[in-house]
Design a protein around this motif. Structure first.
Motif, PDB file in Angstrom:
ATOM      1  N   GLY A 104     -12.052  -8.672  -2.126  1.00 15.42           N
ATOM      2  CA  GLY A 104     -11.188  -8.888  -3.279  1.00 15.42           C
ATOM      3  C   GLY A 104     -11.139  -7.747  -4.262  1.00 15.42           C
ATOM      4  N   ARG A 105     -11.709  -6.606  -3.903  1.00 14.59           N
ATOM      5  CA  ARG A 105     -11.696  -5.463  -4.810  1.00 14.59           C
ATOM      6  C   ARG A 105     -10.472  -4.583  -4.555  1.00 14.59           C
ATOM      7  N   THR A 106     -10.046  -3.887  -5.615  1.00 19.51           N
ATOM      8  CA  THR A 106      -8.851  -3.044  -5.523  1.00 19.51           C
ATOM      9  C   THR A 106      -9.108  -1.713  -6.208  1.00 19.51           C
ATOM     10  N   PHE A 107      -8.782  -0.638  -5.494  1.00 19.35           N
ATOM     11  CA  PHE A 107      -8.839   0.704  -6.072  1.00 19.35           C
ATOM     12  C   PHE A 107      -7.416   1.237  -6.163  1.00 19.35           C
ATOM     13  N   ILE A 108      -7.004   1.651  -7.375  1.00 16.09           N
ATOM     14  CA  ILE A 108      -5.644   2.137  -7.627  1.00 16.09           C
ATOM     15  C   ILE A 108      -5.727   3.608  -8.013  1.00 16.09           C
ATOM     16  N   TYR A 109      -4.986   4.423  -7.293  1.00 21.47           N
ATOM     17  CA  TYR A 109      -4.891   5.849  -7.611  1.00 21.47           C
ATOM     18  C   TYR A 109      -3.475   6.146  -8.092  1.00 21.47           C
ATOM     19  N   ILE A 110      -3.367   6.766  -9.282  1.00 25.56           N
ATOM     20  CA  ILE A 110      -2.070   7.145  -9.859  1.00 25.56           C
ATOM     21  C   ILE A 110      -2.012   8.664  -9.904  1.00 25.56           C
ATOM     22  N   GLU A 244      -6.882  -6.715   7.646  1.00 31.69           N
ATOM     23  CA  GLU A 244      -6.704  -8.150   7.823  1.00 31.69           C
ATOM     24  C   GLU A 244      -8.039  -8.881   7.780  1.00 31.69           C
ATOM     25  N   TYR A 245      -9.139  -8.168   7.858  1.00 32.08           N
ATOM     26  CA  TYR A 245     -10.459  -8.784   7.822  1.00 32.08           C
ATOM     27  C   TYR A 245     -11.065  -8.786   6.422  1.00 32.08           C
ATOM     28  N   SER A 246     -10.434  -8.121   5.490  1.00 30.73           N
ATOM     29  CA  SER A 246     -10.992  -8.019   4.135  1.00 30.73           C
ATOM     30  C   SER A 246      -9.859  -8.037   3.119  1.00 30.73           C
ATOM     31  N   ASP A 247     -10.114  -8.636   1.973  1.00 23.92           N
ATOM     32  CA  ASP A 247      -9.119  -8.660   0.906  1.00 23.92           C
ATOM     33  C   ASP A 247      -9.214  -7.440   0.003  1.00 23.92           C
ATOM     34  N   SER A 248     -10.147  -6.543   0.261  1.00 24.19           N
ATOM     35  CA  SER A 248     -10.228  -5.308  -0.515  1.00 24.19           C
ATOM     36  C   SER A 248      -9.102  -4.368  -0.089  1.00 24.19           C
ATOM     37  N   GLN A 249      -8.670  -3.529  -1.005  1.00 17.75           N
ATOM     38  CA  GLN A 249      -7.488  -2.713  -0.728  1.00 17.75           C
ATOM     39  C   GLN A 249      -7.487  -1.441  -1.564  1.00 17.75           C
ATOM     40  N   LEU A 250      -6.742  -0.457  -1.073  1.00 15.76           N
ATOM     41  CA  LEU A 250      -6.458   0.784  -1.792  1.00 15.76           C
ATOM     42  C   LEU A 250      -4.966   0.815  -2.069  1.00 15.76           C
ATOM     43  N   ILE A 251      -4.604   1.127  -3.306  1.00 12.31           N
ATOM     44  CA  ILE A 251      -3.194   1.240  -3.673  1.00 12.31           C
ATOM     45  C   ILE A 251      -2.960   2.660  -4.168  1.00 12.31           C
ATOM     46  N   LEU A 252      -2.061   3.365  -3.510  1.00  9.58           N
ATOM     47  CA  LEU A 252      -1.744   4.753  -3.839  1.00  9.58           C
ATOM     48  C   LEU A 252      -0.382   4.787  -4.522  1.00  9.58           C
ATOM     49  N   VAL A 253      -0.327   5.402  -5.712  1.00  8.28           N
ATOM     50  CA  VAL A 253       0.911   5.537  -6.475  1.00  8.28           C
ATOM     51  C   VAL A 253       1.223   7.024  -6.594  1.00  8.28           C
ATOM     52  N   ASN A 254       2.446   7.400  -6.231  1.00  9.58           N
ATOM     53  CA  ASN A 254       2.833   8.808  -6.227  1.00  9.58           C
ATOM     54  C   ASN A 254       2.580   9.460  -7.577  1.00  9.58           C
ATOM     55  N   ASN A 255       3.050   8.850  -8.662  1.00 14.01           N
ATOM     56  CA  ASN A 255       2.801   9.370 -10.017  1.00 14.01           C
ATOM     57  C   ASN A 255       3.005   8.248 -11.026  1.00 14.01           C
ATOM     58  N   GLY A 256       2.786   8.570 -12.279  1.00 18.46           N
ATOM     59  CA  GLY A 256       2.857   7.557 -13.333  1.00 18.46           C
ATOM     60  C   GLY A 256       4.195   7.481 -14.031  1.00 18.46           C
ATOM     61  N   SER A 257       5.284   7.850 -13.363  1.00 20.75           N
ATOM     62  CA  SER A 257       6.596   7.869 -14.014  1.00 20.75           C
ATOM     63  C   SER A 257       7.120   6.481 -14.349  1.00 20.75           C
ATOM     64  N   PHE A 258       6.442   5.422 -13.893  1.00 24.19           N
ATOM     65  CA  PHE A 258       6.819   4.072 -14.297  1.00 24.19           C
ATOM     66  C   PHE A 258       5.610   3.256 -14.777  1.00 24.19           C
TER      67      PHE A 258
END
Length: 406
Positions: A104-110, A244-258
């Protein structure tokens, strides 16, 4: 659903402040990148509005300047680096192990390749008075020059394991939008500016160097699926790397323009930011805390928590052997202070002084005569008193000093 009433009021205030300060000098326009607290929180490049959207959604929010055990206790980490460099191998390993430790953890890169101050001056040029338009154009040119100078120090192509980047591409506005996040968003009203093309990793590239015979293999099993959440004309804007075996995820965002302060004045951008926040809300492992990691060119990784040593004055009580003896001494000192100084219970009423006691009058007169240090004068006053009591005439000392007479 996000409770957005207070947030919208705040965004309106931010917008009015930004768009009415057109004629001010550039020193009045805060441009610090990626900060959500302190004086830099009002920057056009800040993350204060995004953090308040997380807070409104029910998260505890805090900022960090380094990777430490305190940061890794959060359920969601948002990394907003003021640098074009991606995560180092050491940092990637720390994040992957953090994702593996709990579901259930999430890492977000902007990504960094955006500067809201340029957008600010673009909007100012259409609203400024003709007399101030030349100065606004100059400020816009300076912002573009500073931004381009920062970009020129980065490599045109880079591979950060989770994604690759290519910077030698023209500037463009992402329209139309595609992907799950594009649903319900009016792309004609968005202003997502892209300067760098981002290529998320594939499953094959993630397992390219994986060796099952390694005793301590890299924890890549958290990432198996790659999904483009938001894109435009085949280009990735936001990507999700998960399993599919874990709810942890990485979210990659191109930039912070929004996602930065000024872009979030746009209602359509706020819809996308809300989708980002909702993406962190796992069904079986709802997160509770968010840590904003704010770094520059170097990401410091600490093994101890972020605490200030030796600032309270009582640290010596925690060191051996003073922690054993010192704590007992401190306890007995506290008991002694309570025994000697405080007054417990109701205050006592002292007896009132008696003014009709003639003995006290005699004692007081005696003290006054003794204070004169003149034995003859005291004897004279005593004789005068006795003569008065007998009814005889009283001799009084002349007020004329010696030598003052004729």
């Amino acid at each position: 659903m996000l409770r957005s009433t207070n947030l919208l009021l705040m965004v309106v205030v931010v917008a009015s402040l930004l768009l009415t300060g057109c004629g001010q000098k550039s020193s009045y326009l805060p441009t610090a990148y990626g900060k959500r607290a302190g004086s830099a929180s009002a920057s056009v490049n800040g993350t204060k509005v995004l953090s308040e959207m997380f807070r409104t959604a029910g998260y505890w929010v805090k900022s960090y300047s380094a990777v430490s055990p305190n940061l890794l206790r959060n359920d969601v980490i948002v990394w907003v680096p003021n640098s074009y460099e991606g995560p180092t191998a050491e940092f990637r390993e720390v994040i992957m192990r953090w994702l593996d430790e709990q579901d259930g953890r999430t890492f977000i890169y902007i990504g960094r390749d955006f500067d809201a101050s340029i957008q600010y001056w673009d909007e100012v040029l259409g609203k400024v008075d003709p007399a101030q338009k030349l100065d606004a154009m100059r400020q816009r040119s300076l912002a573009i020059e500073e931004f381009d100078e920062l970009r020129n120090y980065t490599s045109k192509e880079a591979d950060y394991y989770f994604y690759k980047t290519e910077r030698d591409v023209p500037r463009r506005v992402a329209r139309p939008l595609s992907g799950p996040w594009a649903k319900g968003v009016d792309a004609s009203k968005t202003n997502i500016v892209l300067r760098t093309e981002m290529f998320p990793a594939t499953k094959d590239s993630l397992y390219e160097d994986y060796n099952e015979q390694d005793e301590d293999p890299a924890p890549v099993h958290t990432v198996e699926d790659v999904e483009v959440l938001l894109g435009s004309k085949g280009e990735t804007i936001v990507a999700r790397l998960g399993s599919e075996y874990s709810d942890s995820q990485l979210i990659l965002v191109n930039n912070g323009s929004f996602l930065l302060n000024l872009p979030l004045v746009n209602p359509e951008h706020r819809k996308l930011a809300a989708k980002l926040i909702n993406q962190c809300d796992q069904e079986y492992y709802p997160p509770e805390s968010v840590g904003f990691l704010e770094t520059d060119y170097y990401v410091e990784i600490r093994q101890a928590d972020d605490v200030a040593e030796g600032t309270s004055g009582w640290e010596w009580l925690t060191k051996w052997p003073l922690n054993l003896v010192g704590l007992q001494m401190a306890w007995w000192m506290i008991v002694l202070c309570f025994a000697l100084y405080p007054i417990f219970g109701r205050p006592k009423q002292l007896p009132a002084a008696e003014t009709a006691d003639f003995k006290k009058h005699i004692d007081s007169v005696g003290d006054l005569l003794e204070a004169t240090d003149d034995y003859a004068y005291a004897q004279l006053r005593l004789q005068q008193y006795q003569q008065v009591m007998k009814g005889d005439s009283v001799y009084r000392r002349s007020k004329t000093r010696r030598g003052d007479g004729k």
